[in-house]
Scaffold this motif. Sequence first.
Motif, PDB file in Angstrom:
ATOM      1  N   ASP A   1       0.890  -1.688   8.556  1.00 56.67           N
ATOM      2  CA  ASP A   1       1.192  -1.397   7.152  1.00 56.67           C
ATOM      3  C   ASP A   1       1.368   0.098   6.884  1.00 56.67           C
TER       4      ASP A   1
ATOM      5  N   ARG B   1      -3.714  -3.832  11.775  1.00 57.24           N
ATOM      6  CA  ARG B   1      -3.290  -4.084  10.403  1.00 57.24           C
ATOM      7  C   ARG B   1      -2.921  -2.770   9.720  1.00 57.24           C
ATOM      8  N   ASP B   2      -3.742  -1.734   9.930  1.00 54.30           N
ATOM      9  CA  ASP B   2      -3.457  -0.431   9.328  1.00 54.30           C
ATOM     10  C   ASP B   2      -2.202   0.200   9.926  1.00 54.30           C
TER      11      ASP B   2
ATOM     12  N   ALA C   1      -0.140   6.111   3.188  1.00 48.44           N
ATOM     13  CA  ALA C   1      -0.252   5.512   1.858  1.00 48.44           C
ATOM     14  C   ALA C   1      -0.613   6.536   0.788  1.00 48.44           C
ATOM     15  N   ASP C   2      -1.437   7.497   1.106  1.00 45.62           N
ATOM     16  CA  ASP C   2      -1.899   8.454   0.100  1.00 45.62           C
ATOM     17  C   ASP C   2      -0.898   9.565  -0.170  1.00 45.62           C
TER      18      ASP C   2
ATOM     19  N   LYS D   1      -0.665   2.497   6.868  1.00 47.52           N
ATOM     20  CA  LYS D   1      -1.680   2.901   5.894  1.00 47.52           C
ATOM     21  C   LYS D   1      -1.937   4.403   5.930  1.00 47.52           C
ATOM     22  N   HIS D   2      -1.679   5.018   7.088  1.00 46.83           N
ATOM     23  CA  HIS D   2      -1.938   6.457   7.223  1.00 46.83           C
ATOM     24  C   HIS D   2      -1.023   7.309   6.345  1.00 46.83           C
TER      25      HIS D   2
ATOM     26  N   ASP E   1       2.755   1.272  -3.375  1.00 47.47           N
ATOM     27  CA  ASP E   1       1.916   1.127  -4.568  1.00 47.47           C
ATOM     28  C   ASP E   1       2.502   0.059  -5.502  1.00 47.47           C
TER      29      ASP E   1
ATOM     30  N   GLU F   1       0.821  -1.207   0.000  1.00 46.70           N
ATOM     31  CA  GLU F   1       0.000   0.000   0.000  1.00 46.70           C
ATOM     32  C   GLU F   1       0.858   1.260   0.000  1.00 46.70           C
ATOM     33  N   ILE F   2       1.897   1.302   0.821  1.00 47.85           N
ATOM     34  CA  ILE F   2       2.697   2.526   0.865  1.00 47.85           C
ATOM     35  C   ILE F   2       3.625   2.648  -0.340  1.00 47.85           C
TER      36      ILE F   2
ATOM     37  N   SER G   1      -8.284  -4.776  12.625  1.00 44.18           N
ATOM     38  CA  SER G   1      -8.233  -3.801  11.538  1.00 44.18           C
ATOM     39  C   SER G   1      -7.338  -2.621  11.904  1.00 44.18           C
TER      40      SER G   1
END
Length: 385
Positions: free
Chosen positions: A276, A272-273, A281-282, A278-279, A109, A106-107, A269
């Motif tokens: 990974d 997991r975030d 990732a964008d 996830k914060h 891509d 995710e981070i 959840s």
Amino acid sequence: MNIDESTIEASHSLISPKDEAELAAFVGESHARAAPMRIVGGGTRIEAGAAEAEHILTTRKMSGIVTYEPGALTLIARAGTSLQDVEDALAAEGQALAFEPMDHREILDSKGTPTIGGIVSANVSGPRRIQAGACRDYLLGVRFVDGRGRTIKNGGRVMKNVTGLDLGKLLCGSFGTLGVLTEVALKTLPRAEVEKSLAFPRITLRDACEIFVAALAMPFEVSGAAFHGGTAWLRVEGFEAQVDYRVERLKELFLPREINVVADAVSRSVWRDLRDVKHFADSKAPIWRILIKPSEAPAVVEALRQLGGDASADWGGGLIWFSGVAASAAVRKAVGKGRAMLVRRGPLPAADLFPPEYGAVARISASLRKTFDPAGIFNPRLMGN
């Protein structure tokens, strides 16, 4: 022995041996020609070394679980076996990988499939490290091909068989610079029956570190201690009655702080975030993975934020994730004696991926690389080689 041309995708210079013998033959020929290669598993992590490499070597065709003995808590798998296949096999027997490896896709891509060999090669370890240890702590044995094309086996199927030089610990975290893993033996553990997490909202990282120190000093078996976005998280896992008891004791310990409790699917959840990252990732900014003393986390994060960007913490403050556009030299200066690895490069050069080595560490590293890969063909210009 020549490599079967069917294993080469000419348009990508991709070499994908179907077995250990074919891999050894290819590496032996490359050693004779001093032909560099970039080694990957599923292609989900760092992308350094491609410019200097003649070929990209992937182990993805060397896959499959060799043996799994749930009663003995041991699993042996070929390096190209997908992490998902390993986790599915363990879940069917109520077991799991204790070191909780993160998923980088995710981070970064990236579109590949994480492999167990790649996990071991990078010593990928998640939030549970503070309680259970790292990937290397569960590695019982390995098979690998060194830079001369020799196949080497080290270790065994149980901890007591790991005698003499533990080459598995050396290969674990070497990022393919010392050898190409072909098979790994791992210790597994029972999966937790339930899990609950305590959330401490609207606090600073300094407050979070105080919570982590207090919680980890108590006999409540906290298996996760992380901070992001003004919230600190503590995780407790195990049998239901035990988890309930430990959660209540932790709540009492931190009165009168505001505490919210989430359980099972919601808790999984959340972690997991966090695992990974996830914060981030964008964001398109570079992402750094920084290892420091937990007590230094507030000061280091404040210095990093002065450079612009955002940061989060895991491992009770011992692991900092930083996303920002600052130059590598500025980040490493802010980190001080910590170790900063560039996980997502963005516009930064590939040479900055790993921190530079100096003095005795540099000499030892160079000696090891010369011993295992005398022609310097494995992942050139990565980790200082």
